[in-house]
Design a protein around this motif. Structure first.
Motif, mmCIF file in Angstrom:
data_model
loop_
_atom_site.group_PDB
_atom_site.id
_atom_site.type_symbol
_atom_site.label_atom_id
_atom_site.label_comp_id
_atom_site.label_asym_id
_atom_site.label_seq_id
_atom_site.Cartn_x
_atom_site.Cartn_y
_atom_site.Cartn_z
ATOM 1 N N MET A 1 0.827 -1.190 0.000
ATOM 2 C CA MET A 1 0.000 0.000 0.000
ATOM 3 C C MET A 1 0.866 1.245 0.000
ATOM 4 O O MET A 1 0.417 2.297 -0.423
ATOM 5 N N ALA A 2 2.096 1.139 0.418
ATOM 6 C CA ALA A 2 2.979 2.303 0.493
ATOM 7 C C ALA A 2 3.163 2.946 -0.877
ATOM 8 O O ALA A 2 3.126 4.170 -0.999
ATOM 9 N N GLU A 3 3.359 2.132 -1.930
ATOM 10 C CA GLU A 3 3.532 2.682 -3.274
ATOM 11 C C GLU A 3 2.275 3.414 -3.734
ATOM 12 O O GLU A 3 2.339 4.480 -4.313
ATOM 13 N N LEU A 4 1.126 2.811 -3.446
ATOM 14 C CA LEU A 4 -0.139 3.422 -3.810
ATOM 15 C C LEU A 4 -0.330 4.739 -3.065
ATOM 16 O O LEU A 4 -0.691 5.752 -3.657
ATOM 17 N N LEU A 5 -0.092 4.728 -1.764
ATOM 18 C CA LEU A 5 -0.282 5.941 -0.965
ATOM 19 C C LEU A 5 0.636 7.068 -1.409
ATOM 20 O O LEU A 5 0.279 8.239 -1.312
ATOM 21 N N ALA A 6 1.800 6.724 -1.926
ATOM 22 C CA ALA A 6 2.739 7.752 -2.372
ATOM 23 C C ALA A 6 2.172 8.549 -3.541
ATOM 24 O O ALA A 6 2.539 9.708 -3.731
ATOM 25 N N SER A 7 1.279 7.962 -4.321
ATOM 26 C CA SER A 7 0.707 8.672 -5.459
ATOM 27 C C SER A 7 -0.509 9.516 -5.080
ATOM 28 O O SER A 7 -1.043 10.232 -5.913
ATOM 29 N N LEU A 8 -0.937 9.427 -3.829
ATOM 30 C CA LEU A 8 -2.083 10.201 -3.359
ATOM 31 C C LEU A 8 -1.618 11.472 -2.662
ATOM 32 O O LEU A 8 -0.480 11.557 -2.202
ATOM 33 N N THR A 9 -2.518 12.424 -2.560
ATOM 34 C CA THR A 9 -2.207 13.633 -1.802
ATOM 35 C C THR A 9 -2.162 13.273 -0.320
ATOM 36 O O THR A 9 -2.725 12.239 0.087
ATOM 37 N N PRO A 10 -1.536 14.101 0.507
ATOM 38 C CA PRO A 10 -1.504 13.794 1.949
ATOM 39 C C PRO A 10 -2.903 13.617 2.545
ATOM 40 O O PRO A 10 -3.130 12.717 3.364
ATOM 41 N N ARG A 11 -3.840 14.436 2.124
ATOM 42 C CA ARG A 11 -5.219 14.327 2.634
ATOM 43 C C ARG A 11 -5.837 12.994 2.213
ATOM 44 O O ARG A 11 -6.514 12.329 3.003
ATOM 45 N N GLN A 12 -5.614 12.594 0.961
ATOM 46 C CA GLN A 12 -6.144 11.319 0.481
ATOM 47 C C GLN A 12 -5.477 10.142 1.190
ATOM 48 O O GLN A 12 -6.129 9.140 1.469
ATOM 49 N N GLN A 13 -4.206 10.263 1.492
ATOM 50 C CA GLN A 13 -3.503 9.219 2.236
ATOM 51 C C GLN A 13 -4.138 9.040 3.612
ATOM 52 O O GLN A 13 -4.394 7.911 4.043
ATOM 53 N N GLN A 14 -4.414 10.144 4.287
ATOM 54 C CA GLN A 14 -5.040 10.069 5.609
ATOM 55 C C GLN A 14 -6.436 9.458 5.512
ATOM 56 O O GLN A 14 -6.814 8.631 6.343
ATOM 57 N N GLN A 15 -7.193 9.877 4.504
ATOM 58 C CA GLN A 15 -8.543 9.347 4.308
ATOM 59 C C GLN A 15 -8.496 7.836 4.090
ATOM 60 O O GLN A 15 -9.264 7.089 4.693
ATOM 61 N N THR A 16 -7.574 7.379 3.254
ATOM 62 C CA THR A 16 -7.447 5.954 2.951
ATOM 63 C C THR A 16 -7.029 5.165 4.189
ATOM 64 O O THR A 16 -7.617 4.119 4.505
ATOM 65 N N GLU A 17 -6.026 5.661 4.898
ATOM 66 C CA GLU A 17 -5.562 4.973 6.105
ATOM 67 C C GLU A 17 -6.668 4.887 7.153
ATOM 68 O O GLU A 17 -6.823 3.859 7.815
ATOM 69 N N ALA A 18 -7.460 5.953 7.302
ATOM 70 C CA ALA A 18 -8.566 5.948 8.268
ATOM 71 C C ALA A 18 -9.626 4.921 7.875
ATOM 72 O O ALA A 18 -10.136 4.184 8.732
ATOM 73 N N LEU A 19 -9.954 4.856 6.588
ATOM 74 C CA LEU A 19 -10.949 3.879 6.132
ATOM 75 C C LEU A 19 -10.458 2.446 6.321
ATOM 76 O O LEU A 19 -11.215 1.573 6.741
ATOM 77 N N VAL A 20 -9.191 2.215 6.014
ATOM 78 C CA VAL A 20 -8.621 0.870 6.176
ATOM 79 C C VAL A 20 -8.631 0.481 7.654
ATOM 80 O O VAL A 20 -8.961 -0.659 7.998
ATOM 81 N N ALA A 21 -8.299 1.414 8.528
ATOM 82 C CA ALA A 21 -8.320 1.129 9.967
ATOM 83 C C ALA A 21 -9.743 0.820 10.435
ATOM 84 O O ALA A 21 -9.963 -0.131 11.198
#
Length: 160
Positions: A1-21
């Motif tokens: 997921m790290a490679e995928l998250l790197a292509s997202l904006t910081p806000r999108q990274q936080q949103q994705t991590e929160a949803l996954v959690a």
């Protein structure tokens, strides 16, 4: 997921991590489970429910028209093209068969980026299996193909 998250904006990274959690608390299959959709051209990440996915990103079901399904079945049974077509015309009517074929051809010309009814059902089944399996549960992420391109939408999974 790290490679995928790197292509997202910081806000999108936080949103994705929160949803996954949050996803890790889920124990049963239901229609409100999230599916992420990424429009790369607009850097837009959207979370939709399983129930809303087909409305937000309608799969191409033109190949699943009953007339075309029946035609393929008859061909697999060994009938030649003309015999199968004649039987379909008798069962469904010539006009309905022609319309189903035209819708299929139009969808092929427009392109569906590989997002067919079969691909949609595959995503749902795989999501359900992963949710019910032991261990961490990912969230599906559909990365949309660029408009006008021949590439397919890509399915990736966001794991904790």
């Amino acid at each position: 997921m790290a490679e995928l998250l790197a292509s997202l904006t910081p806000r999108q990274q936080q949103q994705t991590e929160a949803l996954v959690a949050l996803q890790q608390q889920e124990t049963h299959w239901h229609a409100d489970l999230p599916v992420l959709i990424l429009e790369r051209c607009w850097l837009r990440l959207q979370s939709v429910s399983v129930a809303d996915l087909a409305g937000v990103l309608p799969p191409d079901s033109s190949a699943e028209a009953p007339e075309l399904v029946r035609f393929r079945e008859l061909r697999q049974q060994g009938l030649d093209h003309f015999e199968a077509e004649e039987i379909c015309w008798q069962e469904f009517g010539r006009l309905d068969c022609s319309q189903a074929l035209r819708r299929f051809w139009e969808a092929q010309e427009r392109g569906n980026h590989g997002w067919t009814f079969s691909a949609y059902l595959h995503l749902l089944e795989r999501y359900r299996q992963q949710l019910l399996a032991e261990g961490p549960t990912p969230i599906p992420l559909l990365i949309l193909a660029r408009q006008g391109s021949a590439e397919h939408h890509r399915l990736q999974w966001c794991w904790p």
